[in-house]
Design a protein around this motif. Structure first.
Motif, PDB file in Angstrom:
ATOM      1  N   GLN A 176       0.218  -0.294  15.733  1.00 19.42           N
ATOM      2  CA  GLN A 176       1.602   0.033  15.422  1.00 19.42           C
ATOM      3  C   GLN A 176       2.119  -0.806  14.260  1.00 19.42           C
ATOM      4  N   ASP A 177       1.605  -2.011  14.139  1.00 17.03           N
ATOM      5  CA  ASP A 177       1.957  -2.913  13.045  1.00 17.03           C
ATOM      6  C   ASP A 177       0.694  -3.119  12.218  1.00 17.03           C
ATOM      7  N   ALA A 178       0.660  -2.568  11.011  1.00 14.71           N
ATOM      8  CA  ALA A 178      -0.582  -2.593  10.238  1.00 14.71           C
ATOM      9  C   ALA A 178      -0.300  -2.446   8.752  1.00 14.71           C
ATOM     10  N   VAL A 179      -1.240  -2.937   7.953  1.00 16.28           N
ATOM     11  CA  VAL A 179      -1.224  -2.731   6.510  1.00 16.28           C
ATOM     12  C   VAL A 179      -2.528  -2.027   6.139  1.00 16.28           C
ATOM     13  N   LEU A 180      -2.403  -0.834   5.586  1.00 14.82           N
ATOM     14  CA  LEU A 180      -3.553  -0.010   5.224  1.00 14.82           C
ATOM     15  C   LEU A 180      -3.698   0.047   3.709  1.00 14.82           C
ATOM     16  N   THR A 181      -4.932   0.089   3.245  1.00 15.70           N
ATOM     17  CA  THR A 181      -5.210   0.253   1.820  1.00 15.70           C
ATOM     18  C   THR A 181      -5.864   1.609   1.600  1.00 15.70           C
ATOM     19  N   LEU A 182      -5.257   2.408   0.720  1.00 15.11           N
ATOM     20  CA  LEU A 182      -5.787   3.729   0.389  1.00 15.11           C
ATOM     21  C   LEU A 182      -6.251   3.722  -1.065  1.00 15.11           C
ATOM     22  N   HIS A 183      -7.515   4.055  -1.276  1.00 17.71           N
ATOM     23  CA  HIS A 183      -8.059   4.200  -2.624  1.00 17.71           C
ATOM     24  C   HIS A 183      -8.071   5.678  -2.977  1.00 17.71           C
ATOM     25  N   GLN A 184      -7.527   6.000  -4.131  1.00 17.76           N
ATOM     26  CA  GLN A 184      -7.460   7.398  -4.550  1.00 17.76           C
ATOM     27  C   GLN A 184      -7.677   7.481  -6.051  1.00 17.76           C
ATOM     28  N   GLY A 185      -8.221   8.579  -6.507  1.00 18.89           N
ATOM     29  CA  GLY A 185      -8.407   8.804  -7.932  1.00 18.89           C
ATOM     30  C   GLY A 185      -9.755   8.387  -8.470  1.00 18.89           C
ATOM     31  N   GLU A 186     -10.566   7.722  -7.642  1.00 22.47           N
ATOM     32  CA  GLU A 186     -11.879   7.267  -8.111  1.00 22.47           C
ATOM     33  C   GLU A 186     -12.745   8.437  -8.566  1.00 22.47           C
ATOM     34  N   ASP A 187     -12.699   9.540  -7.817  1.00 17.39           N
ATOM     35  CA  ASP A 187     -13.536  10.688  -8.142  1.00 17.39           C
ATOM     36  C   ASP A 187     -13.030  11.454  -9.359  1.00 17.39           C
ATOM     37  N   LEU A 188     -11.815  11.135  -9.802  1.00 18.79           N
ATOM     38  CA  LEU A 188     -11.238  11.758 -10.994  1.00 18.79           C
ATOM     39  C   LEU A 188     -11.314  10.848 -12.214  1.00 18.79           C
ATOM     40  N   GLY A 189     -11.817   9.639 -12.030  1.00 16.36           N
ATOM     41  CA  GLY A 189     -11.828   8.676 -13.120  1.00 16.36           C
ATOM     42  C   GLY A 189     -10.484   8.031 -13.373  1.00 16.36           C
ATOM     43  N   ARG A 190      -9.550   8.135 -12.398  1.00 13.46           N
ATOM     44  CA  ARG A 190      -8.241   7.493 -12.498  1.00 13.46           C
ATOM     45  C   ARG A 190      -7.995   6.683 -11.226  1.00 13.46           C
ATOM     46  N   PRO A 191      -8.702   5.585 -11.035  1.00 14.14           N
ATOM     47  CA  PRO A 191      -8.575   4.844  -9.776  1.00 14.14           C
ATOM     48  C   PRO A 191      -7.172   4.294  -9.561  1.00 14.14           C
ATOM     49  N   GLY A 192      -6.711   4.419  -8.339  1.00 15.07           N
ATOM     50  CA  GLY A 192      -5.419   3.881  -7.957  1.00 15.07           C
ATOM     51  C   GLY A 192      -5.491   3.298  -6.558  1.00 15.07           C
ATOM     52  N   GLU A 193      -4.520   2.469  -6.225  1.00 14.73           N
ATOM     53  CA  GLU A 193      -4.491   1.836  -4.906  1.00 14.73           C
ATOM     54  C   GLU A 193      -3.089   1.936  -4.324  1.00 14.73           C
ATOM     55  N   LEU A 194      -3.007   2.449  -3.102  1.00 12.08           N
ATOM     56  CA  LEU A 194      -1.745   2.591  -2.389  1.00 12.08           C
ATOM     57  C   LEU A 194      -1.790   1.714  -1.146  1.00 12.08           C
ATOM     58  N   THR A 195      -0.740   0.947  -0.924  1.00 14.13           N
ATOM     59  CA  THR A 195      -0.631   0.112   0.263  1.00 14.13           C
ATOM     60  C   THR A 195       0.367   0.746   1.219  1.00 14.13           C
ATOM     61  N   VAL A 196      -0.069   0.997   2.443  1.00 14.92           N
ATOM     62  CA  VAL A 196       0.769   1.622   3.462  1.00 14.92           C
ATOM     63  C   VAL A 196       1.070   0.583   4.542  1.00 14.92           C
ATOM     64  N   THR A 197       2.343   0.327   4.772  1.00 21.53           N
ATOM     65  CA  THR A 197       2.750  -0.691   5.743  1.00 21.53           C
ATOM     66  C   THR A 197       3.478  -0.040   6.910  1.00 21.53           C
ATOM     67  N   LEU A 198       3.011  -0.337   8.106  1.00 18.22           N
ATOM     68  CA  LEU A 198       3.611   0.150   9.347  1.00 18.22           C
ATOM     69  C   LEU A 198       4.212  -1.030  10.087  1.00 18.22           C
TER      70      LEU A 198
END
Length: 291
Positions: free
Chosen positions: A252-274
């Motif tokens: 219920q209380d967590a910090v998640l890291t989402l990696h996106q865009g790597e397969d498109l050659g535009r890597p990005g990082e999103l941090t999701v906080t619960l």
């Protein structure tokens, strides 16, 4: 916009990356007062980014400080969308470069979205707080159609992550791949998936693969916006955080890291906080001006 009115300045920022060649680009118009719907759609289509954001004066009673509270609308190249996380982050970074870090308030079509902007070591980082999310089931026939459009056998799904539709400002179908290779191999039927998404009122399909307890890789087909794939999707990240918490896949209380865009050659990082006791989801990322 009248024919004699000057075209507003259209800024270009990327979100969820500190460099212009990563993350998800967005157009940002800081003063869209003189634009009508067709003008905003035309600007978004001309840019060709997955979404662009348009600011006007805040509605009565929104609150917030002057130059830190706005109404905001989002347009893809094909249509208006109810909420867009990456364009919100891009807009917040653009405003922070002009008025400094602090709290911003955005009135969206789905509710008020506050954004906290900080500067860390010369890098601007924005954290949006979603509207209250919810999760719903998807009918077996609709799931089968989604998998057929993606050309994903049902056996390629991760059984630990049940398919669901998740909302945290926009609706996203969450599907989890059993392997990173399955996630990387994305070649779908654009028209078929677009038709299903229109019928189910989906903004993207959130495809995920779990690397570890709190680290995920994600991709987001976005045919309803006229874009094959969204490089970094803040609204889907918020929806996924709510989904993962609701199903007990993360604490219920967590910090998640989402990696996106790597397969498109535009890597990005999103941090999701619960946060325990707060149903809303926080999504954080850096941003940078393009050009």
């Amino acid at each position: 916009m009248t024919t004699n009115a000057p075209r507003p300045e259209v800024l270009r920022y990327t979100a969820f990356s500190s460099t212009p060649d990563g993350g998800n680009p967005a157009g940002v118009v800081l003063d869209a007062t003189d634009l009508d719907d067709s003008d905003m759609l035309a600007i978004a289509a001309d840019l060709g980014y997955s979404e662009s954001a348009f600011l006007t004066e805040p509605p009565e009673g929104l609150g917030g400080q002057e130059e830190r509270a706005y109404s905001i609308r989002y347009f893809s190249p094909k249509a208006e969308v109810p909420f867009c996380g990456h364009a919100t982050v891009a807009t917040a970074v653009a405003l922070a470069e002009r008025t400094g870090p602090g709290t911003l308030l955005f009135a969206t079509s789905v509710g008020t979205v506050p954004v906290e902007v900080v500067e860390e070591g010369g890098t601007v980082k924005a954290t949006l707080t979603s509207v209250e999310p919810h999760i719903e089931d998807i009918a077996d026939a609709d799931l089968a159609e989604a998998l057929a459009a993606l050309d994903w056998p049902a056996t390629d799904l991760d059984p630990a992550f049940p398919p669901r539709i998740a909302f945290a400002g926009a609706r996203h179908l969450v599907l989890a791949a059993a392997t990173r290779a399955r996630l990387a191999d994305l070649a779908y039927d654009f028209a078929r998936l677009e038709a299903l998404m229109h019928r189910l009122d989906l903004t993207t399909v959130q495809l995920v693969w779990r690397e570890s307890a709190t680290v995920f890789h994600v991709r987001d087909p976005f045919p309803v916006g006229g874009v094959v794939e969204d490089p970094a999707t803040g609204a889907a990240a918020a929806a996924f955080g709510a989904y993962a918490r609701d199903l007990g896949l993360v604490p219920q209380d967590a910090v998640l890291t989402l990696h996106q865009g790597e397969d498109l050659g535009r890597p990005g990082e999103l941090t999701v906080t619960l946060r325990t006791g707060d149903p809303r989801v926080r999504v954080s990322g850096t941003g940078a001006r393009i050009g």
